[in-house]
Write an enzyme that holds these catalytic residues in place. Structure first.
Site: not given
Ligand code: BGC
Length: 709
Positions: A257
């Protein structure tokens, strides 16, 4: 030699690490194409994928840099969080789960995939599969609720919807199962906080939706931010390399993530970014989202012998494989063509999904509104809040496409006088609008109170310690209801809200969640009776925040609640009961169940049992009912939950019609992780229950004996 092997051979170390580097562009469509540094990095082959960039021109321009400017011309992968729609926005997942309809889940995912892929997106960071039993956690809105079986079916439907089921062709949109895993159990419901769950809970509750997604062919997995049982997920060798790669044989891409690899230092498991990069790669993470530590620090990790080239090559091969499966080597500028009329079809689907996701929680005869209602006061900060109807993660959706409840009601009831006042803001202390709002209520035949949260109060970094109405909304609601006009309250929210006083006082309450583009029309259809509500809760609704985590499939205690015995499991200041159980939801019709029967007394491993139950409509309108099948394994080597969902089905009933619904129950449905976490089916008696919700007082029961061959 395969294309991928050839490329791997030709690549320098920096070009390989570039493939593992997933960067954010962070622009809206109207912004500059890609910020300067990113463009430079793309041209130098230091970027494998870009996300948060959309609009065909912007994507084509970035892709040209990768294909034409770099030495090997490897195309970029374009990602985006397409969770519940791309341009057309459907209900948030927690709401849509309440339709309990895999086909609907699949159709909305397909529509979103086609829209996103028609604008050049290749990969969505969805479905979000975190089972959660804690409404304080803002991300409960993004997932399938509290039940692992629901999570499994949701996962499979969404993966099929996004990716299509014809693997000989390329995916319309590759899917990412996230956040692996157990983020929904973050301590105290606070985002990013550590998770401490038993091995049993992992195997029974949190892993099954991911396993189901991978069985459906999901292309990628994203790790959770959280530390789970001591190891941050981006460093969880046992669950990534062990469970996903070795046990489930997953050979797709695992990505971290956002900045989660760099955060391994803050987590206290890596001394510096070099170690962080090495630990994540060794654990099984292929792509580094946003940290940039793979690119910057894996060379030193190689020098320090913390990783070897084979680890890097394996990760790069998986990224190239995904690009190949997407057809990017043949057509880096691929876009999926949308059929003429697709946008209209998707808008119609948005209305259907919204209608089928709004949950009627209580109704003391007010709904549907009578034809005699001539004057309506629509009050509250969410009555005309277009952008909030979209909910969190609304991709390329826009408030301009959204129909609010005020607009929807005016359209549905052109001959009614409809007066509107917001009364108070969603948050804040200003009460000066309460008096003018109350003035509108005088003389109204009915009041529609639109209360709840803004879209930004759910989703990431949107946790709440209190589950009441924010700001001065309670003051508004109480003053409005004191005026005496019959009131329906609509709760716009990404989670259950603990507002027992509202359920007591309002004549009807609808969980209106965040229903997407056509929220207002769907709600108007329900208020006016043009649509008979059918959604059921995918999550137990607490009375008080102190009951959290609350869920229907709890295990027994040696001292179950007994009103006559204080030394039993209870609170001093609140009952153990939820406000509404899992599966709760009303319709304007009434359905009864009877005659639950099983076609054999003994169930063996070779032949499923047929379970049947009669369903009768007791009303004069057509209805769609959801029938849940639960079970309890009475005595087992590991105590089983009091009831567990085994299946559900939906049935459409004409007025006064009786139908019989069938379930096929195999011995496998009673499999559970044994003492050593290996799946077992144990012989013995099981209770089978059928019900319209998990309310234990309203279940029909039958008995079955499992015999193992
Ligand atoms: C979130 C994810 C997301 C990613 C990209 C992160 O902060 O936890 O769920 O896919 O950002 O936007």
């Amino acid at each position: 030699m395969s294309r991928i092997d050839c490329l791997l051979r030709a690549m320098t170390l920096e070009e390989k690490l570039g493939q593992l580097n997933l960067v954010t562009a962070g622009q809206a469509v109207t912004g500059p194409v890609v910020c300067g540094d990113t463009t430079k990095d793309i041209c130098a082959g230091r970027v494998g994928g870009v996300f948060n960039l959309w609009g065909l021109d912007a994507l084509a321009c970035a892709q040209r840099s990768a294909v034409e400017e770099t030495r090997l011309g490897v195309p970029l992968l374009f990602g985006l969080d397409v969770l519940h729609g791309h341009r057309t926005i459907f209900p948030i997942p927690l709401a849509e789960t309440g339709a309990f309809d895999s086909r609907l889940w699949e159709r909305t995912a397909r529509a979103a995939a086609l829209e996103a892929a028609s604008e050049g997106i290749h990969l969505t960071f969805a479905p979000m599969l975190d089972v959660s039993r804690d409404p304080r956690w803002g991300r409960i809105a993004e997932g399938p609720g509290e039940d692992p079986l629901v999570g499994e079916k949701f996962a499979q439907a969404k993966v099929r919807g996004f990716q299509g089921d014809d693997f000989s062709r390329f995916y319309p949109l590759a899917a990412t199962a996230k956040h692996f895993c157990a983020g929904g159990a973050a301590t105290a419901g606070r985002d990013y906080a550590a998770v401490d769950v038993s091995e049993r809970a992992l195997h029974e509750v949190y892993l099954p939706p991911f396993r189901a997604a991978l069985e459906a062919g999901c292309a990628a997995v994203m790790t959770a931010f959280n530390n789970v049982n001591g190891a941050p997920m981006a460093a969880q060798r046992r669950l990534l390399n062990g469970y996903l790669r070795r046990r489930l044989k997953f050979d797709g891409v695992i990505m971290s993530d956002y900045t989660a690899i760099a955060e391994l230092v803050e987590h206290g498991v890596a001394a510096d970014s070099v170690e962080a990069a090495a630990i994540a790669l060794k654990a099984g993470v292929d792509m580094d989202m946003v940290s940039g530590v793979y690119l910057a620090h894996l060379p030193e990790a190689l020098d320090r012998c913390l990783v070897d080239m084979r680890d890097i090559d394996a990760a790069v091969a998986r990224v190239l494989q995904l690009k190949d499966r997407l057809g990017l080597f043949d057509d880096p500028y691929r876009v999926v063509r949308l059929d003429a009329g697709a946008k209209e079809t998707h808008r119609r689907l948005a209305l259907e999904a919204a209608r089928r996701s709004a949950t009627l929680l209580t109704n003391r005869g007010l709904l549907p509104l009578s034809a005699n209602v001539r004057r309506i006061a629509i009050i509250g900060p969410l009555a005309d809040a277009g952008a909030d109807m979209l909910g969190p993660w609304s991709a390329a959706g826009g408030a301009e496409n959204c129909v609010t409840t005020f607009a929807g009601l005016r359209r549905a009831l052109p001959n009614c006088e409809i007066a509107h006042h917001s009364g108070v803001a969603i948050e804040g202390d200003d009460e000066s609008g309460i008096a003018p709002a109350c003035a509108l209520v005088k003389g109204a035949d009915a009041v529609v109170l639109c209360l709840g949260e803004s879209a930004g109060m759910s989703g990431e970094a949107a946790c709440r310690a209190a589950l009441g109405l924010p700001g001065k909304q309670r003051q508004l609601a109480e003053r409005v209801m004191s005026a005496g006009a019959p009131t329906v309250a609509l709760l716009f929210c990404g989670r259950p809200l603990a507002v027992p006083w509202l359920f007591e006082r309002a004549q009807a309450v609808v969980a209106a969640w965040f229903l997407g583009d056509r929220a207002g029309e769907a709600i108007a259809d329900i208020l006016t009776g043009r649509f008979n509500p059918s959604a059921r809760l995918a999550v137990t609704w607490p009375q008080e925040v102190g009951q959290v985590p609350i869920f229907y499939s709890a295990r027994s205690t040696g001292r179950p609640f007994d009103a006559a015995n204080p030394y039993t499991s209870r609170y001093l200041d609140c009952s153990n009961d939820p406000q509404f159980p899992f599966g709760h939801g009303l319709s304007f019709s009434r359905t009864t169940l009877s005659n639950l029967r099983v076609d054999c007394a003994e169930l063996n491993t070779s032949q499923p049992a047929k379970v049947r139950v009669d369903v009768r409509s007791e009303s004069d309108i057509a209805t769609e009912e959801t029938i849940f099948l639960f079970a309890r394994d009475r005595i087992a080597s590991v105590a089983r939950p009091l009831i567990e969902l085994k299946d559900w089905t939906k049935v459409a009933l004409q007025p006064r019609e009786t139908a019989t619904v069938d379930f096929a129950l195999s011995a496998e449905a009673f499999q559970f992780p044994g003492e050593d976490m290996e799946p077992v089916v144990e012989p013995g008696d099981v209770d089978i229950f059928a019900g319209l919700s998990a309310d234990p007082d309203r279940l029909l029961s039958a008995r079955l004996r499992i015999v193992c061959a």
